[in-house]
Design an enzyme around this catalytic site. Sequence first.
Site, PDB file in Angstrom:
ATOM      1  N   GLY A 127      -4.070  -4.859  -3.998  1.00  0.00           N
ATOM      2  CA  GLY A 127      -5.062  -3.904  -4.499  1.00  0.00           C
ATOM      3  C   GLY A 127      -4.397  -2.580  -4.778  1.00  0.00           C
ATOM      4  O   GLY A 127      -3.569  -2.122  -4.008  1.00  0.00           O
ATOM      5  N   HIS A 128      -4.732  -2.002  -5.894  1.00  0.00           N
ATOM      6  CA  HIS A 128      -4.190  -0.702  -6.284  1.00  0.00           C
ATOM      7  C   HIS A 128      -5.338   0.262  -6.437  1.00  0.00           C
ATOM      8  O   HIS A 128      -6.335  -0.085  -7.068  1.00  0.00           O
ATOM      9  CB  HIS A 128      -3.555  -0.800  -7.677  1.00  0.00           C
ATOM     10  CG  HIS A 128      -2.185  -1.360  -7.685  1.00  0.00           C
ATOM     11  ND1 HIS A 128      -1.632  -1.934  -8.806  1.00  0.00           N
ATOM     12  CD2 HIS A 128      -1.242  -1.406  -6.738  1.00  0.00           C
ATOM     13  CE1 HIS A 128      -0.398  -2.315  -8.522  1.00  0.00           C
ATOM     14  NE2 HIS A 128      -0.148  -2.014  -7.282  1.00  0.00           N
ATOM     15  N   GLN A 181       2.156  -5.875  -3.280  1.00  0.00           N
ATOM     16  CA  GLN A 181       2.472  -5.908  -1.844  1.00  0.00           C
ATOM     17  C   GLN A 181       3.793  -5.202  -1.571  1.00  0.00           C
ATOM     18  O   GLN A 181       4.254  -4.420  -2.364  1.00  0.00           O
ATOM     19  CB  GLN A 181       2.495  -7.348  -1.319  1.00  0.00           C
ATOM     20  CG  GLN A 181       1.101  -7.895  -1.296  1.00  0.00           C
ATOM     21  CD  GLN A 181       0.970  -9.213  -1.976  1.00  0.00           C
ATOM     22  OE1 GLN A 181       1.912  -9.790  -2.461  1.00  0.00           O
ATOM     23  NE2 GLN A 181      -0.237  -9.708  -2.028  1.00  0.00           N
ATOM     24  N   ASP A 218       0.813  -1.219   0.000  1.00  0.00           N
ATOM     25  CA  ASP A 218       0.000   0.000   0.000  1.00  0.00           C
ATOM     26  C   ASP A 218       0.850   1.274   0.000  1.00  0.00           C
ATOM     27  O   ASP A 218       0.444   2.304   0.527  1.00  0.00           O
ATOM     28  CB  ASP A 218      -0.956   0.035   1.211  1.00  0.00           C
ATOM     29  CG  ASP A 218      -1.753  -1.245   1.327  1.00  0.00           C
ATOM     30  OD1 ASP A 218      -2.226  -1.722   0.290  1.00  0.00           O
ATOM     31  OD2 ASP A 218      -1.872  -1.780   2.443  1.00  0.00           O
ATOM     32  N   LYS A 265       2.136   2.081  -5.177  1.00  0.00           N
ATOM     33  CA  LYS A 265       2.768   1.605  -6.424  1.00  0.00           C
ATOM     34  C   LYS A 265       1.857   1.843  -7.625  1.00  0.00           C
ATOM     35  O   LYS A 265       2.312   2.236  -8.684  1.00  0.00           O
ATOM     36  CB  LYS A 265       3.091   0.105  -6.338  1.00  0.00           C
ATOM     37  CG  LYS A 265       4.162  -0.234  -5.334  1.00  0.00           C
ATOM     38  CD  LYS A 265       4.367  -1.729  -5.232  1.00  0.00           C
ATOM     39  CE  LYS A 265       3.166  -2.443  -4.657  1.00  0.00           C
ATOM     40  NZ  LYS A 265       2.869  -2.169  -3.254  1.00  0.00           N
TER      41      LYS A 265
HETATM   42  P1  IMP Z   1      -2.389 -12.854   2.149  1.00  0.00           P
HETATM   43  O1  IMP Z   1      -1.511 -12.266   1.111  1.00  0.00           O
HETATM   44  O2  IMP Z   1      -3.862 -12.638   1.881  1.00  0.00           O
HETATM   45  O3  IMP Z   1      -2.046 -14.273   2.462  1.00  0.00           O
HETATM   46  O4  IMP Z   1      -2.119 -12.046   3.522  1.00  0.00           O
HETATM   47  C1  IMP Z   1      -0.883 -12.123   4.224  1.00  0.00           C
HETATM   48  C2  IMP Z   1      -0.529 -10.763   4.823  1.00  0.00           C
HETATM   49  O5  IMP Z   1      -0.202  -9.864   3.778  1.00  0.00           O
HETATM   50  C3  IMP Z   1      -1.680 -10.102   5.605  1.00  0.00           C
HETATM   51  O6  IMP Z   1      -1.121  -9.374   6.678  1.00  0.00           O
HETATM   52  C4  IMP Z   1      -2.282  -9.143   4.597  1.00  0.00           C
HETATM   53  O7  IMP Z   1      -2.935  -8.063   5.216  1.00  0.00           O
HETATM   54  C5  IMP Z   1      -1.035  -8.701   3.846  1.00  0.00           C
HETATM   55  N1  IMP Z   1      -1.292  -8.274   2.468  1.00  0.00           N
HETATM   56  C6  IMP Z   1      -1.524  -9.046   1.406  1.00  0.00           C
HETATM   57  N2  IMP Z   1      -1.678  -8.301   0.298  1.00  0.00           N
HETATM   58  C7  IMP Z   1      -1.522  -7.027   0.680  1.00  0.00           C
HETATM   59  C8  IMP Z   1      -1.518  -5.782  -0.030  1.00  0.00           C
HETATM   60  O8  IMP Z   1      -1.691  -5.686  -1.247  1.00  0.00           O
HETATM   61  N3  IMP Z   1      -1.316  -4.670   0.727  1.00  0.00           N
HETATM   62  C9  IMP Z   1      -1.090  -4.731   2.075  1.00  0.00           C
HETATM   63  N4  IMP Z   1      -1.080  -5.859   2.763  1.00  0.00           N
HETATM   64  C10 IMP Z   1      -1.278  -6.995   2.068  1.00  0.00           C
END
Ligand code: IMP
Length: 432
Positions: A40-41, A224, A13, A16
């Site tokens: 998510g963007h 991420q 977040d 990007k």
């Molecule tokens: P997962 O990717 O859904 O398995 O989540 C694992 C960890 O990564 C969690 O703490 C999520 O909140 C975090 N996470 C996954 N994708 C994002 C992103 O795009 N932005 C911020 N945090 C993310």
Amino acid sequence: MPVIVVVGGQWGDEGKGRVVDLLAQKAQVVARYSAGNNAGHTVVNELGEFKLHLVPAGIFYPDKVCVIGNGLVIDPPVLLAEIEELQSRGVSVQGRLFLSDRAQVLMPWHPIIERMDEELRGKAAIETTGRGVGPAFVDKVGRAGVRVADLMDKESLLELLSFLVPYKNATLEKLYGAEPLSTERVHAEYADYGSRLAPFVTDTAALVQEAMGRGDTVLLEGAQGSLLDLDAGTYEYVTSSVPSSLAGGAGIGIGIGPTKIDSVLGVYKAYSTRVGAGPMPTELTDETGTLLREGGPRPEYGATTGRPRRCGWFDAVAARYTARLNGVTAIALTRLDVLDPLPTIKVCTEYQLEGERTDSLPASRGMLARATPIYEELAGWQQDTSATRRFKDLPENARAYVRRIEELLDAPVHLVSVGPERDQAISIKPIL
Ligand code: IMP
């Protein structure tokens, strides 16, 4: 012409999507290389606000080629819905959005397994985004995945699912006590997705290599952040992307060699945020934390889950660590404007750990949880920067803040953003 990786330097977040949207003006190809719709963007442009989870942010320029690389896990209904939404709001995708035939497919058992697994973990839950992306990457590594190419061939898909569905049902029923899935139903649904996605599917590695051969500028868009990476991140509170979400994963997730990458743009937010569980040494739970979350024009809530983001001061220990791991050659510093109202701004330059000062990020989860930040205090500027477009027009203290971050990360800041609109950016040195 350059090939440049855009990578998040914190916990995701960082903005990007916003930076890629800006840079895409000067590129021909924009390619995503890792993760899935856990990412998510948010992009704001003349057509309004868009939340993209799988489609690269370059899609808003009608002449750009956008690639979803082999490194991703795609959830077909999510991708199809995203394509429909873009088309219905006037964004063309046909003939310029391409999906790798080697990308992994998120299957209906993945979100079920993730939900059950989080429940089993109890207090140790990762607080994932719940999309099933982690279990899909586990299956990729476990050689039990379905790839986009499999969806294109109904017969071989049936053969694969005739093994996979009972195999996964055994886990669902015996381990989690969940309802089994029907092979026929999964086959019918996913074969249909295959037909609908077929116009977009190709060998995207060859497509990107050809574009590079023509001299096109290629942006490789990470998802991420580096501190969520499986190897580098705050394990086990990380995401399960393979290849890595670090810049080093870009070549693998797109299908080009490491010698073809010219530079790495690290995107850092002017403060820290994190969604989900896990250590975050500079987290603020006081009114300054609330101000960071609520004070900007786009409050800090997750683009995918809508969860409030944990907010805190800029952690230069963690940021320097990721700048080095990514080989960052330039920095984009986002959301500087959010700091506008603050009388003083803190930056964590070291941690106090077991009676010692350290400027490195401990690997041990327990040690990181016990690390107390040592702050340097900088004077705030208490002036609105959102309309500033030239670095020299920023308040002196804001310029000092940017310069201090450059020093601490040992990399030059090329771009500063001061708001979510495309033009709310200050170019210090050209990136492309
Ligand atoms: P997962 O990717 O859904 O398995 O989540 C694992 C960890 O990564 C969690 O703490 C999520 O909140 C975090 N996470 C996954 N994708 C994002 C992103 O795009 N932005 C911020 N945090 C993310």
